[in-house]
Scaffold this motif. Structure first.
Motif, mmCIF file in Angstrom:
data_model
loop_
_atom_site.group_PDB
_atom_site.id
_atom_site.type_symbol
_atom_site.label_atom_id
_atom_site.label_comp_id
_atom_site.label_asym_id
_atom_site.label_seq_id
_atom_site.Cartn_x
_atom_site.Cartn_y
_atom_site.Cartn_z
ATOM 1 N N LEU A 211 0.889 -60.669 -12.185
ATOM 2 C CA LEU A 211 -0.022 -59.516 -11.620
ATOM 3 C C LEU A 211 0.585 -59.286 -10.259
ATOM 4 C CD1 LEU A 211 -2.632 -57.959 -12.339
ATOM 5 C CD2 LEU A 211 -4.018 -59.672 -11.179
ATOM 6 N N GLY A 212 0.865 -60.215 -9.413
ATOM 7 C CA GLY A 212 1.298 -60.071 -8.144
ATOM 8 C C GLY A 212 2.521 -59.359 -8.173
ATOM 9 N N LEU A 213 3.490 -59.389 -8.970
ATOM 10 C CA LEU A 213 4.569 -58.878 -9.192
ATOM 11 C C LEU A 213 4.570 -57.322 -9.552
ATOM 12 C CD1 LEU A 213 7.039 -61.554 -10.945
ATOM 13 C CD2 LEU A 213 7.222 -60.668 -8.600
ATOM 14 N N LYS A 214 3.414 -57.002 -10.356
ATOM 15 C CA LYS A 214 3.044 -55.884 -10.811
ATOM 16 C C LYS A 214 2.411 -54.944 -9.656
ATOM 17 C CE LYS A 214 0.177 -53.764 -14.572
ATOM 18 N NZ LYS A 214 0.330 -54.047 -15.926
ATOM 19 N N PHE A 215 1.632 -55.617 -8.997
ATOM 20 C CA PHE A 215 1.069 -54.696 -7.666
ATOM 21 C C PHE A 215 2.244 -54.691 -6.589
ATOM 22 C CE2 PHE A 215 -3.466 -56.353 -8.682
ATOM 23 C CZ PHE A 215 -3.535 -55.237 -9.446
ATOM 24 N N MET A 216 3.035 -55.715 -6.540
ATOM 25 C CA MET A 216 4.133 -55.373 -5.295
ATOM 26 C C MET A 216 5.081 -54.204 -6.020
ATOM 27 S SD MET A 216 5.450 -59.341 -4.994
ATOM 28 C CE MET A 216 6.972 -59.220 -3.780
ATOM 29 N N ALA A 217 5.311 -54.235 -7.187
ATOM 30 C CA ALA A 217 6.028 -53.016 -7.696
ATOM 31 C C ALA A 217 5.437 -51.620 -7.538
ATOM 32 C CB ALA A 217 6.324 -53.211 -8.977
ATOM 33 N N ALA A 218 3.996 -51.701 -7.801
ATOM 34 C CA ALA A 218 3.399 -50.532 -7.406
ATOM 35 C C ALA A 218 3.181 -50.054 -5.971
ATOM 36 C CB ALA A 218 1.741 -50.758 -7.829
ATOM 37 N N LEU A 219 3.356 -51.113 -5.014
ATOM 38 C CA LEU A 219 3.407 -50.831 -3.745
ATOM 39 C C LEU A 219 4.856 -50.345 -3.170
ATOM 40 C CD1 LEU A 219 0.585 -52.189 -3.521
ATOM 41 C CD2 LEU A 219 1.415 -53.418 -1.471
ATOM 42 N N GLY A 220 5.739 -50.413 -4.043
ATOM 43 C CA GLY A 220 6.869 -49.986 -3.664
ATOM 44 C C GLY A 220 7.981 -51.037 -3.363
ATOM 45 N N TYR A 221 7.702 -52.305 -3.598
ATOM 46 C CA TYR A 221 8.509 -53.551 -2.965
ATOM 47 C C TYR A 221 9.883 -53.260 -3.649
ATOM 48 C CZ TYR A 221 10.271 -58.213 -2.076
ATOM 49 O OH TYR A 221 11.081 -59.442 -1.890
ATOM 50 N N ASP A 222 11.135 -53.650 -3.094
ATOM 51 C CA ASP A 222 12.360 -53.388 -3.723
ATOM 52 C C ASP A 222 12.863 -54.953 -4.186
ATOM 53 O OD1 ASP A 222 14.932 -52.976 -4.654
ATOM 54 O OD2 ASP A 222 15.498 -51.983 -2.798
ATOM 55 N N PHE A 223 12.703 -55.044 -5.502
ATOM 56 C CA PHE A 223 12.949 -56.240 -6.028
ATOM 57 C C PHE A 223 14.751 -56.759 -6.066
ATOM 58 C CE2 PHE A 223 8.658 -55.819 -7.545
ATOM 59 C CZ PHE A 223 8.123 -57.344 -7.323
ATOM 60 N N GLU A 224 15.484 -55.539 -5.766
ATOM 61 C CA GLU A 224 16.692 -56.029 -5.687
ATOM 62 C C GLU A 224 17.124 -56.467 -4.179
ATOM 63 O OE1 GLU A 224 19.403 -53.180 -7.257
ATOM 64 O OE2 GLU A 224 18.651 -53.741 -9.257
ATOM 65 N N ARG A 225 16.121 -56.270 -3.026
ATOM 66 C CA ARG A 225 16.397 -56.880 -1.966
ATOM 67 C C ARG A 225 15.255 -57.810 -1.570
ATOM 68 N NH1 ARG A 225 17.047 -52.644 1.973
ATOM 69 N NH2 ARG A 225 15.613 -51.116 0.894
ATOM 70 N N GLY A 226 14.977 -58.596 -2.310
ATOM 71 C CA GLY A 226 13.964 -59.389 -1.963
ATOM 72 C C GLY A 226 13.597 -60.465 -3.136
ATOM 73 N N ARG A 227 12.675 -61.301 -2.956
ATOM 74 C CA ARG A 227 12.061 -62.157 -3.996
ATOM 75 C C ARG A 227 10.632 -62.609 -3.780
ATOM 76 N NH1 ARG A 227 15.526 -65.767 -6.621
ATOM 77 N NH2 ARG A 227 13.348 -67.102 -6.549
ATOM 78 N N LEU A 228 9.750 -62.988 -4.584
ATOM 79 C CA LEU A 228 8.612 -63.727 -4.546
ATOM 80 C C LEU A 228 8.609 -65.210 -4.860
ATOM 81 C CD1 LEU A 228 5.627 -63.641 -4.020
ATOM 82 C CD2 LEU A 228 5.108 -62.840 -6.441
ATOM 83 N N ASP A 229 8.288 -65.944 -3.765
ATOM 84 C CA ASP A 229 8.130 -67.420 -4.203
ATOM 85 C C ASP A 229 6.958 -68.054 -3.701
ATOM 86 O OD1 ASP A 229 11.112 -68.234 -5.483
ATOM 87 O OD2 ASP A 229 11.352 -66.550 -3.899
ATOM 88 N N ILE A 230 6.732 -69.556 -3.733
ATOM 89 C CA ILE A 230 5.785 -70.162 -3.607
ATOM 90 C C ILE A 230 6.178 -70.968 -2.194
ATOM 91 C CG2 ILE A 230 4.341 -72.447 -3.991
ATOM 92 C CD1 ILE A 230 4.745 -71.349 -6.853
ATOM 93 N N SER A 231 5.182 -71.008 -1.350
ATOM 94 C CA SER A 231 5.294 -72.058 -0.061
ATOM 95 C C SER A 231 4.084 -72.499 0.280
ATOM 96 C CB SER A 231 6.231 -71.426 0.962
ATOM 97 O OG SER A 231 5.467 -70.185 1.629
ATOM 98 N N THR A 232 3.817 -73.677 1.130
ATOM 99 C CA THR A 232 2.797 -74.090 1.807
ATOM 100 C C THR A 232 2.041 -73.055 2.425
ATOM 101 O OG1 THR A 232 3.777 -76.248 1.885
ATOM 102 C CG2 THR A 232 1.575 -76.082 2.670
ATOM 103 N N HIS A 233 2.896 -72.518 3.451
ATOM 104 C CA HIS A 233 2.280 -71.488 4.250
ATOM 105 C C HIS A 233 2.859 -70.026 3.991
ATOM 106 C CE1 HIS A 233 0.012 -74.182 6.574
ATOM 107 N NE2 HIS A 233 1.353 -75.105 6.677
ATOM 108 N N PRO A 234 1.919 -69.175 3.372
ATOM 109 C CA PRO A 234 2.618 -67.960 3.092
ATOM 110 C C PRO A 234 3.417 -67.165 4.007
ATOM 111 C CG PRO A 234 0.293 -67.949 2.143
ATOM 112 C CD PRO A 234 0.708 -69.075 2.957
ATOM 113 N N PHE A 235 4.474 -66.550 4.053
ATOM 114 C CA PHE A 235 5.233 -65.730 4.893
ATOM 115 C C PHE A 235 6.118 -64.601 4.268
ATOM 116 C CE2 PHE A 235 9.646 -67.409 4.439
ATOM 117 C CZ PHE A 235 9.286 -68.583 3.992
#
Lengths: 497, 497
Positions: A211-235
């Motif tokens: 769902l996060g990826l879907k909303f990121m796409a809606a906002l216009g995030y360019d997945f060819e120039r980035g990624r979504l991952d997990i970390s203790t402190h989001p950044f």
């Protein structure tokens, strides 16, 4: 080669090194096995020493002098020289012994802080924090001497170029006078709402991620120039053309991680929208921390906690998690995402009470750097401030002045940018919606194209071409003030119930 | 500071930089979004230039001269000086124009190769490859002059310190005389077996990964100093104390990825077992590519394709995938994992036919570097070699001399290390099992402790303390020969049916 092209090539190398450091830092926080910590710290330290060597190269001064009298340069090149001189003035202001002493004091203090926070033991942290403060004061004075600024303003200037405490004092005093009464008003309105029905979990991590990826796409995030991952402190981190964001999932509550993703996507859109032609030059950098925070808060607070967005998003949430019942209705979701509740912890605070946390820290760190307050008095002053600004009684220093890493890690002068960012976000979003009528209806359909198009043209694509005040005046018609932010709060929390 | 400690500190910095490059390369192959390729290439190029600057620093020569007459040094320190002088001699042998020309020719040739391979178009690649070959020849000559070696041996020496073609000729001629007949024999034995029942998939990626992790743990891989991920081409990389391996899953066939994981785990155990006290010094490095390949092949070919291991592993495979029937029995699994079948592609070859692929490439690249063969004759010579060594008729150059990236990417002199590694693996495993009776029974129970303990003491923990020949003689009682490898093949493929 002209002096300008030498400078530009040199700063291109600095960017290449910074990009390497950015990816290694991301890996450190997201991927690295724990046994590699020492090895990694050595690599990072070496690359940082190399970058410092490049950015204090004596030739920069000569190139700058020559390039500044070059009449053939355009606006971007001239702005690049302005930025290079600013950074170079600061980078060469400090004797290397001071840099080293500060770096060591910070390492020791950060380590001690983790324990002191767990133990609510301010006395145990005091000598370490005093050393960091002492060195920050020296750093502020040394930079301030070069820049003609007070020690505090010189520290602030590193995060917020052109930011001055005299101006922030006015903005924050205005807000501080407004917020306590407003918070009471908003809570009274809230108290008249029906009780908020609970969302029944669990919410699988994979579903939250999708769902996060879907909303990121809606906002216009360019997945060819980035990624979504997990970390203790989001950044949001990474490198040029490689803008990576992280979140942290809680299978009992999806709402925080989801909104966290939208917040970081706001940062990432700024980074992905910086001018390609100047990406590896100082003039292509994001304008400052308050503007950066404004882009995350514009997406999170202005756009995505709006009734319009949640009317679009709530059915998608319900569908993703197979939810049913009144808890999933868009008004309930909007009430949930705009809930006001004074608390002890800044990072858990809502939009209305967050500024009070920041104003308190700003006032305290300014007094501490100026030597107007002794560090030993910090806990008492903190607790008194929390009482007067938020009406809460802090039970211990773990929930009080020990909660944030900023001071132990040498981030003095950073705090005000959070609330400057919130105010800036309100002012920019308001101007954008007035300039472009399709923005709000677009958000209601999950179409962020009009909004991001306006931001690209007026904010992101300008990089550091203009000083912050000028950028904001060009984009919104006036420099920053608190009026739009206050009007936004009044509209959302009182009028639009 | 003594000259030795200056040298050691300097090479510690080189290691810190190499570790950074290793993680960035891993990220490039495993995590990086494709839009970041150009940005990353700039960062990598800069760090490599910086590393080259450090490793050719003029002070190294002075420090070496002084340290080599320091009578107080121990065996590790002396060996470190020997390694530093070896690397430094090679690193300073080349004029920077030659390094740059070669780097450019390789970039162009690699790119052209991808297309040429797809099109089976050797003629299209020829001018690019001729340029790479020409520059490799110059590099080999320049290094050879400094080392007193032929151009080919000088190139080989970069991958296999102390390796000499005169010796390899003898070993490979021995194998080349043995293998064609032996392959026929083994296939005749194989033909008398019952038909191999098929494993019915699909095999979920997550299940394959979990089983791979389980076997990695059994082999003794340290997950606090490494990771398992996915990449197009499996590899072992990363940094000191951060030894990361990758694989590629196929949901229709788990057997390849699983054995690939065990192969890379063999490499990783070597890297994780290098001496901690010397980890960031040349003397702490793995001894050379043939020994490195010996460690992966020892795990994959000697230990994990053994009847003993598969008797332990087959029930775990069946259980993981919920399999049933004769295809999952350990003898069937062993037959599957020891199947012999001559083919065109090196990376798909089995243990028996693999050396023929390598011997062919070795003979051809040696002749090309020596100028004894024209590059235009390569396809015909390749196809003739495949016919005589493997009995197969190559249908086109895509399945022939265009299949590997090594030559287009400047890896001349690398190929022989694969088969030297296979022979070394057999010799080491045989010696280990003779020295430590619990090794084979351990493998049969999934307990690799005795094997890895022996390897730690006799191979991994020695780093580059000894030249390869001495290391192997100390560990196995004699320098490398083909006898044990041939005996191993005979035992596995003829006697132990």
């Amino acid at each position: 080669m002209t002096a300008y092209s030498d400078l530009s090539a040199h700063f291109g190398r600095i960017a290449a090194l910074s990009n390497a450091i950015g990816i290694l830092q991301w890996d450190n926080d997201v991927m690295m096995p724990k046994g590699a910590a020492e090895t990694r710290a050595e690599s990072m330290a070496l690359l940082q020493v190399m970058r410092h060597g490049l950015s204090t190269d004596a030739r920069i001064g000569d190139w700058l002098g020559e390039a500044e009298s070059d009449g053939s340069l355009g606006a971007w090149e001239k702005a690049n020289l302005r930025e290079i001189r600013r950074v170079w003035t600061v980078d060469t202001a400090l004797p290397s012994e001071l840099v080293e002493a500060s770096s060591k004091a910070i390492s020791a203090c950060e380590m001690r802080w983790r324990q002191a926070r767990a133990d609510a033991d301010f006395a145990g942290l005091l000598p370490y924090l005093a050393e960091v403060l002492n060195l920050q004061r020296q750093i502020g004075r040394a930079k301030g001497e070069k820049l003609g600024l007070s020690a505090y303003d010189a520290l602030l200037n590193d995060y917020e170029p052109g930011g001055r405490s005299a101006k922030i004092d006015g903005l924050f005093d205005d807000l501080a006078a407004f917020l306590p009464g407003f918070t009471q008003e908003a809570m009274a309105v809230q108290a008249r709402r029906p009780a908020l029905p609970a969302l029944e979990g669990p919410f699988a991590t994979e579903t939250q991620r999708a769902l996060g990826l879907k909303f990121m796409a809606a906002l216009g995030y360019d997945f060819e120039r980035g990624r979504l991952d997990i970390s203790t402190h989001p950044f949001c981190g990474g490198a040029d053309n490689d803008v990576r964001i992280t979140t942290r999932y809680d299978e009992t509550d999806f709402t925080k991680a989801l909104m966290g993703v939208l917040h970081e996507t706001g940062h990432a859109l700024y980074e992905q929208g910086r001018p390609q032609a100047h990406l590896n030059q100082p003039v292509g950098a994001a304008r400052g921390m308050s503007l950066h925070e404004s882009q995350s808060l514009l997406m999170e607070m202005q756009a995505c906690r709006s009734r319009q967005f949640l009317a679009y998003a709530a059915p998608l949430m319900r569908e993703s998690f197979g939810g049913a019942g009144p808890a999933w209705e868009s008004t309930a979701m909007w009430h949930r995402y705009t809930r006001v509740e004074p608390g002890f912890i800044r990072v858990d605070a809502d939009e209305v009470t967050y500024p009070a946390h920041v104003i308190l820290r700003y006032r305290l760190e300014k007094a501490l750097i100026a030597g107007e307050m002794a560090l030993a008095e910090l806990p008492a002053a903190w607790n008194a401030g929390m009482k007067s600004l938020l009406g809460v009684t802090v039970p211990n220093d773990r929930l009080g002045c020990l909660q944030d890493i900023h001071w132990p890690s040498g981030g003095w002068g950073y705090f005000p940018t959070y609330t400057l960012g919130a105010m800036t976000a309100a002012q920019i979003f308001d101007a954008a919606c007035k300039a472009e009528a399709s923005i709000l209806p677009g958000i209601g359909k999950g179409d962020f194209g009009p909004l991001v198009g306006w931001l690209r043209a007026n904010i992101h694509g300008k990089g550091s071409l203009l000083p912050t005040d000028e950028l904001l005046t060009e984009a919104t018609g006036r420099p920053l003030d608190a009026a739009v932010f206050k009007a936004h709060l009044r509209q959302r929390y009182i009028n639009e119930v």
